[in-house]
Design a protein around this motif. Structure first.
Motif, short mmCIF file in Angstrom:
data_model
loop_
_atom_site.label_atom_id
_atom_site.label_comp_id
_atom_site.label_asym_id
_atom_site.label_seq_id
_atom_site.Cartn_x
_atom_site.Cartn_y
_atom_site.Cartn_z
N PRO A 1 21.56 8.62 -12.00
CA PRO A 1 20.18 8.13 -12.08
C PRO A 1 19.25 8.91 -11.17
CG PRO A 1 21.54 6.62 -10.79
CD PRO A 1 22.47 7.64 -11.37
N THR A 2 17.98 8.89 -11.53
CA THR A 2 16.96 9.59 -10.75
C THR A 2 15.81 8.64 -10.44
OG1 THR A 2 15.82 10.35 -12.75
CG2 THR A 2 17.53 11.78 -11.86
N ALA A 3 14.93 9.06 -9.55
CA ALA A 3 13.70 8.33 -9.25
C ALA A 3 12.53 9.13 -9.82
CB ALA A 3 13.53 8.13 -7.75
N GLY A 4 12.27 8.93 -11.11
CA GLY A 4 11.27 9.76 -11.78
C GLY A 4 11.77 11.18 -11.88
N ASP A 5 11.01 12.12 -11.37
CA ASP A 5 11.42 13.52 -11.37
C ASP A 5 12.30 13.87 -10.17
OD1 ASP A 5 9.97 14.00 -13.68
OD2 ASP A 5 8.13 14.49 -12.58
N TYR A 6 12.42 12.95 -9.25
CA TYR A 6 13.20 13.22 -8.04
C TYR A 6 14.68 12.98 -8.32
CZ TYR A 6 15.15 12.62 -3.36
OH TYR A 6 15.93 12.72 -2.23
N GLU A 7 15.52 13.92 -7.96
CA GLU A 7 16.96 13.80 -8.11
C GLU A 7 17.59 13.49 -6.75
OE1 GLU A 7 18.64 17.21 -9.96
OE2 GLU A 7 17.48 16.98 -11.82
N PHE A 8 18.38 12.41 -6.73
CA PHE A 8 19.03 12.02 -5.48
C PHE A 8 20.08 13.05 -5.08
CE2 PHE A 8 17.68 7.84 -7.16
CZ PHE A 8 16.98 7.38 -6.06
N PRO A 9 20.23 13.28 -3.77
CA PRO A 9 21.30 14.18 -3.30
C PRO A 9 22.67 13.56 -3.56
CG PRO A 9 20.24 13.08 -1.45
CD PRO A 9 19.43 12.73 -2.66
N PRO A 10 23.74 14.36 -3.56
CA PRO A 10 25.09 13.83 -3.86
C PRO A 10 25.50 12.67 -2.97
CG PRO A 10 25.10 16.23 -3.92
CD PRO A 10 23.74 15.82 -3.41
N TRP A 11 25.17 12.72 -1.67
CA TRP A 11 25.60 11.65 -0.79
C TRP A 11 24.95 10.32 -1.15
CZ3 TRP A 11 22.03 8.87 1.89
CH2 TRP A 11 20.80 9.46 2.13
N ALA A 12 23.74 10.36 -1.72
CA ALA A 12 23.09 9.12 -2.14
C ALA A 12 23.84 8.49 -3.30
CB ALA A 12 21.63 9.40 -2.52
N HIS A 13 24.35 9.32 -4.20
CA HIS A 13 25.15 8.78 -5.31
C HIS A 13 26.46 8.20 -4.79
CE1 HIS A 13 22.43 10.22 -8.40
NE2 HIS A 13 22.45 11.43 -7.90
N VAL A 14 27.01 8.79 -3.75
CA VAL A 14 28.22 8.21 -3.15
C VAL A 14 27.92 6.82 -2.61
CG1 VAL A 14 29.87 8.44 -1.25
CG2 VAL A 14 29.21 10.46 -2.59
N VAL A 15 26.77 6.67 -1.95
CA VAL A 15 26.36 5.35 -1.45
C VAL A 15 26.20 4.38 -2.62
CG1 VAL A 15 24.53 4.07 -0.28
CG2 VAL A 15 25.25 6.29 0.60
N GLY A 16 25.62 4.87 -3.73
CA GLY A 16 25.45 4.03 -4.90
C GLY A 16 26.78 3.55 -5.45
N TRP A 17 27.75 4.44 -5.54
CA TRP A 17 29.06 4.05 -6.05
C TRP A 17 29.79 3.12 -5.09
CZ3 TRP A 17 30.83 4.05 -10.74
CH2 TRP A 17 30.28 4.92 -11.68
N LEU A 18 29.53 3.26 -3.81
CA LEU A 18 30.10 2.31 -2.85
C LEU A 18 29.54 0.92 -3.08
CD1 LEU A 18 30.17 4.39 0.47
CD2 LEU A 18 32.12 3.69 -0.94
#
Length: 677
Positions: A556-573
């Motif tokens: 997922p993204t925030a509009g045109d902004y792409e989250f860094p990989p570590w943010a996706h790790v936090v999301g999966w946690l």
């Protein structure tokens, strides 16, 4: 008459147990809070379901999934997933008068589903209150003679503010390539030719704004550059916005005050909070229909793009929105219905609330898209390119419309009061779900300390929420929204269908409902729609959506902004945190059932056998339910004794669904079942 003896009800308080002769059908004093009137329950369910998501999430999903095409999977998901689960949860909570964790005494191995629901509710209540915080900020900003998001002369405005162009044109000038407004009367012939103006200085169709693609509404710039003061990424927090921190503190204080009084007082509040938003939405719709471009916006909303139905994401979004919109699989419906009288007609309620809620979403869609059409007209862009925010729609599109109304500060106050009441109606129940679940799990220690429980929840929620009101906090809000309560809700719904439809037994669950609403409704032929969905159609739909969601999943993204990989790790946690409870409690129950003389199959039967204390709160209702089950060929889960007595009863070593198969309800020992009547 028997001497009165003291029993401890595991919900809130201890009450004296009276003899059977002292009970009647209207005696609902279980020591648990109850609704002052049935209408309060309906309005609370409506207020819980109709929240900020109806204003920003549903229109945004329509916006991002091709407009009217989204309505097709939305209605189908309502019929095959939303309505069945809504009725299942209302009946489930009303039958046992327990919160979403303790209710799984019915199928102990599925208790992790209840913990998962409460975990999701806790995560959502944190960021949902931050969205309410934005609303409070806007509300305070509306107490002024001129709304701060009107015009482009404020310190937070940029050279790309859209009204700079319109003001320049209306003032007899044009915007040059440097972004400067120059007066046409002062231009040379060569300059007029360069900018495609006529020799007499008239603007021709060939002239276009050099910064057309970069223009933003003043309301957009106020939201991004003043309210959020947003940074360039999630890793850059930029410090706490103290104005938002104070508004967040006020939001949690309001929630604390509402819940400290119990459901009787919160039910009275719903008379206002559940009805006031409709008045404001109707006024905004009338205003939206008078704005230029409203036809294009509404046409985009209702015109289906069937080619998008091939995209699994559209179906996944429709299913998740149903869960968001109806608040199914969150635990809140179980909590609200647990305060009902035992013989309340939960089937009627399960039809009224979802229909009203979905009509509200569609109604709000007409309101927002009439305004989006106006915004597109103002910016000279297609409707689909107007807004790239999610819940920013509520803080960009709506304020832009309010700014066009006469006496705009008044309407702004009313509008953000509406958003505040919508948000609080949902937030209060979400937090109440967490609070009730905790108290029901530890009644011995917490039933008389409810105010401390809500206080601790509010303090923890506020402390964590401070991260979300930093200048980079909006990225965290979006990250939590994308991960914390997405497909986990679909998994919970699937587990509910498996747990109650198969492990507990659909025939047994039908007779639980029969004991509450009577034979006439349950024996009506169309009632079969519900068990067919619970056992087959709804699980199939949810499995299909989950499968295609996983196959086509993209970060997922925030509009045109792409989250860094570590943010996706936090999301999966966060996802793991909401789901690991399910296998954890299966393992716990498996270990509890350990016995040298018990086979694996027998241990499985023990894991799914109802606890003796499972069932209605009152002994008179337990015995009534037992008679209904006996009459219709099933065995009631739990004991016919009171919960206090049942809790001290010996648990059978092996009991195949309390002696009955979950499918055909024949006794495990091969004996004939009781005769159906």
């Amino acid at each position: 008459m028997m001497d009165e003896e003291k029993i401890e009800v595991d919900v809130t308080v201890s009450i004296p147990l009276k003899s059977n002769d002292d009970f009647d059908d209207d005696d609902e004093d279980t020591g648990r809070d109850s609704w002052g009137a049935h209408l309060e329950f309906l309005l609370s369910c409506l207020g819980y379901a109709v929240g900020l998501g109806n204003v920003w999430r549903f229109p945004y999903l329509c916006f991002s999934n091709g407009g009217g095409a989204f309505l097709i999977p939305y209605v189908l998901m309502l019929l095959f997933a939303g309505l069945p689960l809504f009725f299942l949860e209302l009946g489930y909570g009303q039958y046992c008068s327990l919160g979403p964790i303790t209710a799984w005494r019915s199928v102990p191995m599925m208790k992790g589903v209840g913990y998962g629901m409460v975990t999701v509710s806790f995560l959502v209540c944190i960021y949902y209150n931050v969205i309410i915080t934005y609303t409070i900020y806007y509300l305070f900003s509306s107490f002024t003679s001129t709304l701060p998001w009107i015009g482009c002369s404020n310190e937070w405005n940029t050279p790309y503010c859209s009204e700079l162009f319109t003001d320049c044109i209306n003032g007899g000038g044009i915007i040059d390539n440097d972004g400067i407004c120059i007066t046409i009367a002062n231009m040379t012939v060569n300059e007029k030719t360069f900018y495609n103006l006529s020799s007499d200085g008239n603007i021709t169709d060939a002239y276009t704004d050099p910064f057309k693609d970069m223009r933003k509404l003043p309301s957009y710039e106020f939201y991004r550059h003043e309210v959020l003061q947003i940074t360039d990424g999630i890793e850059n927090l930029g410090g706490v916005r103290w104005q938002l921190a104070l508004c967040l503190l006020l939001a949690w204080f309001i929630v604390f005050c509402c819940l400290a009084k119990g459901v009787k007082s919160s039910g009275k509040v719903m008379y206002f909070t559940a009805t006031f938003p409709y008045l404001v939405l109707f006024i905004l719709l009338i205003r939206g229909l008078t704005l230029d471009g409203h036809r294009e916006g509404i046409a985009f909303f209702i015109t289906p793009k069937f080619e998008l139905l091939k995209n699994p994401k559209v179906w996944k979004d429709a299913a998740v929105q149903i869960f968001y919109s109806l608040s199914a699989s969150w635990g809140g419906l179980i909590t609200l219905s647990s305060f009902n009288k035992f013989n309340n007609n939960c089937l009627r309620d399960a039809m009224i609330v979802p229909v009203l809620n979905c009509l509200t979403s569609i109604f709000a869609g007409f309101v927002i898209f009439s305004i989006l059409g106006f915004m597109a007209k103002e910016l000279g862009k297609p409707v689909e390119e107007v807004v790239d925010e999610s819940f920013g729609l509520a803080f960009i599109a709506y304020p832009a419309a309010v700014a066009k109304l006469p006496v705009s500060p008044l309407w702004s106050v009313l509008f953000f009061m509406m958003l505040l009441t919508l948000g609080l109606g949902s937030e209060i129940v979400i937090v109440q779900t967490v609070m009730t679940a905790i108290i029901d799990e530890f009644p011995k220690y917490l039933k008389k300390r409810k105010i401390y429980v809500i206080g601790v929840i509010a303090i923890i929620g506020y402390i964590i929420g401070l991260l979300l009101v930093t200048r980079g906090g909006n990225y965290w809000v979006i990250l939590m929204d994308k991960y914390a309560a997405d497909f986990a809700l679909l998994i919970y719904g699937l587990c509910e269908c498996i747990g109650l439809g198969w492990l507990y037994g659909v025939k047994r669950f039908i007779n639980d409902i029969r004991s509450m609403i009577g034979d006439k409704l349950v024996d009506f032929p169309l009632f079969m729609w519900w068990p067919i969905n619970w056992t087959a159609l709804t699980p199939a739909v949810l499995s299909f959506v989950l499968l295609f969601n996983w196959i086509s999943w993209s970060p997922p993204t925030a509009g045109d902004y792409e989250f860094p990989p570590w943010a996706h790790v936090v999301g999966w946690l966060m996802i793991i945190l909401t789901l690991f409870w399910i296998p954890l409690f299966m393992i716990i129950e498996f270990r509890k059932s350990k016995d040298d003389d018990v086979t694996l199959l027998e241990r499985f039967n023990v894991m799914k056998t109802s606890r003796p204390e499972w069932g209605p709160a009152l002994r008179v209702n337990r015995r009534h339910a037992a008679n209904v089950h006996k009459q219709y060929g099933t065995v009631m889960g739990g004991s016919t004794e009171t919960r206090h007595a049942a809790r001290h009863a010996a648990r059978p070593a092996v009991d195949a669904n309390n002696g009955y198969s979950p499918v055909n309800n024949f006794p495990a020992n091969g004996e004939e079942p009781p005769t159906n009547v």
